[in-house]
Scaffold this active site. Structure first.
Site, PDB file in Angstrom:
ATOM      1  N   ASP A 123       0.866  -1.181   0.000  1.00 38.02           N
ATOM      2  CA  ASP A 123       0.000   0.000   0.000  1.00 38.02           C
ATOM      3  C   ASP A 123       0.901   1.229   0.000  1.00 38.02           C
ATOM      4  OD1 ASP A 123      -2.269   1.676   0.359  1.00 38.02           O
ATOM      5  OD2 ASP A 123      -3.251   0.085   1.508  1.00 38.02           O
ATOM      6  N   ASP A 136      -2.784   4.710  -2.382  1.00 43.77           N
ATOM      7  CA  ASP A 136      -3.769   5.384  -1.550  1.00 43.77           C
ATOM      8  C   ASP A 136      -4.089   6.784  -2.086  1.00 43.77           C
ATOM      9  OD1 ASP A 136      -5.132   5.110   1.125  1.00 43.77           O
ATOM     10  OD2 ASP A 136      -4.028   6.953   1.534  1.00 43.77           O
ATOM     11  N   GLU A 141      -6.244   4.269  -5.950  1.00 41.68           N
ATOM     12  CA  GLU A 141      -7.527   4.542  -5.294  1.00 41.68           C
ATOM     13  C   GLU A 141      -7.955   5.939  -5.702  1.00 41.68           C
ATOM     14  OE1 GLU A 141      -9.502   4.869  -0.828  1.00 41.68           O
ATOM     15  OE2 GLU A 141      -7.563   5.769  -1.271  1.00 41.68           O
ATOM     16  N   HIS A 154     -11.437  -2.219   3.333  1.00 44.58           N
ATOM     17  CA  HIS A 154     -11.308  -1.883   4.755  1.00 44.58           C
ATOM     18  C   HIS A 154     -11.988  -0.572   5.138  1.00 44.58           C
ATOM     19  CE1 HIS A 154      -8.370   0.502   2.734  1.00 44.58           C
ATOM     20  NE2 HIS A 154      -8.130   1.183   3.829  1.00 44.58           N
ATOM     21  N   ASP A 155     -12.475   0.180   4.169  1.00 36.81           N
ATOM     22  CA  ASP A 155     -13.173   1.444   4.455  1.00 36.81           C
ATOM     23  C   ASP A 155     -14.686   1.306   4.314  1.00 36.81           C
ATOM     24  OD1 ASP A 155     -10.741   2.847   4.757  1.00 36.81           O
ATOM     25  OD2 ASP A 155     -10.686   3.389   2.621  1.00 36.81           O
TER      26      ASP A 155
HETATM   27  O1  TEU Z   1      -9.088   6.224   1.971  1.00 30.98           O
HETATM   28  C1  TEU Z   1      -9.437   7.400   1.322  1.00 30.98           C
HETATM   29  C2  TEU Z   1     -10.643   7.985   1.755  1.00 30.98           C
HETATM   30  O2  TEU Z   1     -10.975   9.007   1.193  1.00 30.98           O
HETATM   31  C3  TEU Z   1     -11.424   7.357   2.844  1.00 30.98           C
HETATM   32  O3  TEU Z   1     -10.977   7.772   4.064  1.00 30.98           O
HETATM   33  C4  TEU Z   1     -12.801   7.723   2.616  1.00 30.98           C
HETATM   34  O4  TEU Z   1     -12.905   9.104   2.637  1.00 30.98           O
HETATM   35  C5  TEU Z   1     -13.725   7.252   3.671  1.00 30.98           C
HETATM   36  O5  TEU Z   1     -13.420   6.039   4.214  1.00 30.98           O
HETATM   37  C6  TEU Z   1     -15.062   7.142   3.063  1.00 30.98           C
HETATM   38  O6  TEU Z   1     -15.839   8.154   3.614  1.00 30.98           O
HETATM   39  C7  TEU Z   1      -7.750   5.904   2.053  1.00 30.98           C
HETATM   40  C8  TEU Z   1      -7.592   4.655   2.878  1.00 30.98           C
HETATM   41  O7  TEU Z   1      -8.210   3.593   2.224  1.00 30.98           O
HETATM   42  C9  TEU Z   1      -8.133   4.912   4.251  1.00 30.98           C
HETATM   43  O8  TEU Z   1      -8.146   3.765   5.059  1.00 30.98           O
HETATM   44  C10 TEU Z   1      -7.293   6.003   4.870  1.00 30.98           C
HETATM   45  O9  TEU Z   1      -7.839   6.364   6.116  1.00 30.98           O
HETATM   46  C11 TEU Z   1      -7.215   7.242   3.982  1.00 30.98           C
HETATM   47  O10 TEU Z   1      -6.974   6.934   2.626  1.00 30.98           O
HETATM   48  C12 TEU Z   1      -6.076   8.121   4.427  1.00 30.98           C
HETATM   49  O11 TEU Z   1      -4.863   7.503   4.112  1.00 30.98           O
END
Ligand code: TEU
Ligand code: CA
Length: 552
Positions: free
Chosen positions: A106, A208, A250, A324-325
């Site tokens: 990542d 990311d 992403e 994971h989000d």
């Molecule tokens: O996620 C990007 C992101 O924009 C998310 O935080 C998203 O806004 C949210 O979950 C949905 O509302 C990436 C990673 O996948 C996340 O785990 C990180 O927290 C974020 O970037 C910061 O690195």
């Protein structure tokens, strides 16, 4: 007619790969401290080999104060002590390679941790050589932040630094300062770091929030900034371009047109991106994920169909239900109760028969579900907690906010992996960092492995099919029954070969009314979550969440 099995241009090894995402903190704890670790992952490689996947996307394991569970990195070339050591990481890469599994790291380079030595130096004085690695602005005359930009995790995107009397910019938590990508030194540092990992034999990178790195802060251009694609072309050239690896960005802001900019091989940027249009369609236009909208299958099909069609000849799709989000697929799109098994298999078939590279999120292959903790204190996710406190202070009732967290909070995906029915689901012998989903005595990997009819073996079958079917990998996509509110059906074509895929999103039996010429097809059923079908004759009624594919 020539036998048109494989299109002969631009085939890539990852075109028929399947990726499995591991969230290390929640996967398997080998030393009993309650936190998953690299040794735990190594112990489970045989399990993943049995599933049949080709790559592991490893969420961050780098050194980090864990303000955002590792998405805040303080050393890109070391491993967080709770996850293990660099030697463990090398063992993971080589043990995975023995099983034909590659590791995607990542790459989190929109921001670092505030504990990264670059940031510590940058904030020490205005003339420090690292100052320009980050984004600093003077306060307004009254001392307030330069503008009203907001962080994705709540609050202002500007944080005051008392030592140097300036604001620094952070799109995520204030402990995740954004890197200044306009500084060539930042670009070079990142390229070098990427090459250091590539030299260790990794299989590529998941990048990311990569759509943010071209930002122009003063103009408030945050996503898809003018420097984004040139920066990625530079990165390609300076690091992974010559290595034959998989790269996936992403990109929450991508449209199909933008996706082609990233993934048209001729442009030398990325292999593919994650697009999120099918995810955000279930969010409220104003309140976002905290006020979920009901899932609309017709809209979903329109979006997926558009992406399938637009990237048919240029670029490449990635396919995913969750990560994971995001909430658990079976809870969001299927039935986590009575039809959990049938609907989880249906969702798998619906996704894995599309064109693109499928991604499986840990636990999806055993049908893990969302969780509902009674108390906000049982949640750990910084996004959920920050927004909870911000919105409660703004007058949103507790119950309403909890419903948002139950539906879309990130901890749904982060409860520990359920390995068996024993204490803590076999995830840890200690105290887990986040509570388990109490349904683990019923839903766990051991039970799935013991049941030949389980969701696990359905995924195994789909992965095997992808390895052997050029039709699945390269066939064109043609939608069917586009306005049907409960059936997701489509055809794939490659030369003379065709595949009919039918998926019911209904908990009730329903009638399948395909165009007449399809009702008489005779072929070979390749997958099903009920009795296999080789044709449709006299059987146009679909059982609850029935799903099947027939090659003809
Ligand atoms: O996620 C990007 C992101 O924009 C998310 O935080 C998203 O806004 C949210 O979950 C949905 O509302 C990436 C990673 O996948 C996340 O785990 C990180 O927290 C974020 O970037 C910061 O690195
Ligand atoms: Ca551990």
């Amino acid at each position: 007619m020539p036998d048109q099995t494989y299109p002969d241009t631009n085939t890539q090894w990852w075109h028929n790969s399947v990726v499995y995402q591991i969230y290390p903190r929640s996967f398997c704890d080998a030393n009993g401290d309650g936190i998953g670790d690299l040794t735990g992952i190594i112990h489970k490689l045989d399990y993943l080999q049995k599933l049949g996947i080709d790559l592991i996307w490893l969420s961050p394991v780098y050194k980090s104060p864990m303000d955002d569970n590792g998405y805040d990195i303080s050393d890109y070339q070391d491993i967080a002590s709770e996850f293990g050591t660099l030697a463990d990481m090398e063992t993971l890469i080589s043990e995975a390679a023995k099983r034909n599994i590659r590791i995607l790291m990542d790459l989190v380079v929109n921001h670092t941790s505030d504990e990264h030595p670059w940031f510590i130096a940058a904030r020490s004085s205005r003339d420090n050589p690292y100052r320009d690695y980050y984004i600093w602005r003077a306060p307004l005359a009254d001392g307030s932040p330069p503008d009203d930009q907001r962080s994705f995790f709540g609050g202002s995107a500007w944080e005051w630094d008392p030592t140097t009397e300036a604001y620094y910019y952070h799109l995520f938590s204030k402990r995740q300062p954004d890197l200044n990508w306009e500084n060539p030194a930042v670009q070079q540092e990142v390229h070098q770091m990427m090459n250091w990992w590539l030299d260790k034999g990794i299989g590529g990178f998941r990048m990311d929030v990569i759509d943010l790195i071209g930002k122009q802060v003063d103009q408030k251009i945050i996503t898809n900034g003018p420097r984004l694609h040139p920066l990625l072309q530079d990165m390609h050239q300076a690091s992974f371009g010559s290595r034959n690896v998989l790269t996936v960005g992403e990109t929450w802001s991508a449209t199909p047109e933008i996706a082609k900019l990233y993934s048209d091989p001729a442009r030398k940027e990325l292999s593919m991106i994650f697009q999120f249009e099918h995810i955000t369609q279930t969010w409220d236009p104003v309140h976002g994920k905290w006020k979920p909208r009901p899932f609309d299958l017709v809209e979903f099909k329109r979006i997926i169909g558009k992406w399938q069609t637009e990237l048919a000849d240029c670029g490449w799709n990635s396919l995913f239900w969750n990560n994971h989000d995001l909430p658990r697929a079976v809870s969001k799109y299927g039935d986590p109760g009575k039809y959990r098994v049938a609907s989880a298999k249906m969702l798998a078939t619906a996704l894995h028969c599309l064109k693109g590279t499928p991604y499986i999120y840990q636990g999806e292959e055993i049908g893990m579900t969302n969780v509902r903790f009674d108390s906000i204190d049982d949640y750990q996710d910084i996004e959920s907690l920050n927004h909870y406190h911000e919105r409660i202070a703004a007058g949103v009732p507790h119950e309403e906010m909890m419903e948002g967290i139950y539906a879309n909070g990130r901890d749904n995906a982060r409860t520990p992996m359920q390995w068996n029915h024993q204490a803590n689901a076999g995830f840890t012998t200690g105290t887990p960092w986040l509570k388990l989903n109490p349904n683990y005595p019923q839903i766990n990997a051991e039970a799935a492995l013991a049941d030949p009819d389980s969701i696990f073996y359905h995924y195994q079958q789909l992965i095997r099919l992808r390895k052997t079917s050029a039709l699945l990998t390269y066939g064109d996509y043609q939608p069917l029954l586009e306005d049907h509110p409960q059936i997701f059906a489509y055809l794939r074509h490659l030369g003379e070969q065709r595949l009919l895929v039918v998926n019911s999103f209904s908990a009730q039996p329903i009638e399948l009314n395909l165009p007449r010429e399809l009702n008489t097809i005779k072929g070979k059923g390749i997958i099903s979550n009920y009795t296999i079908r080789h044709d449709l004759e006299n059987k146009t009624r679909l059982a609850p969440y029935e799903s099947f594919a027939i090659e003809f």
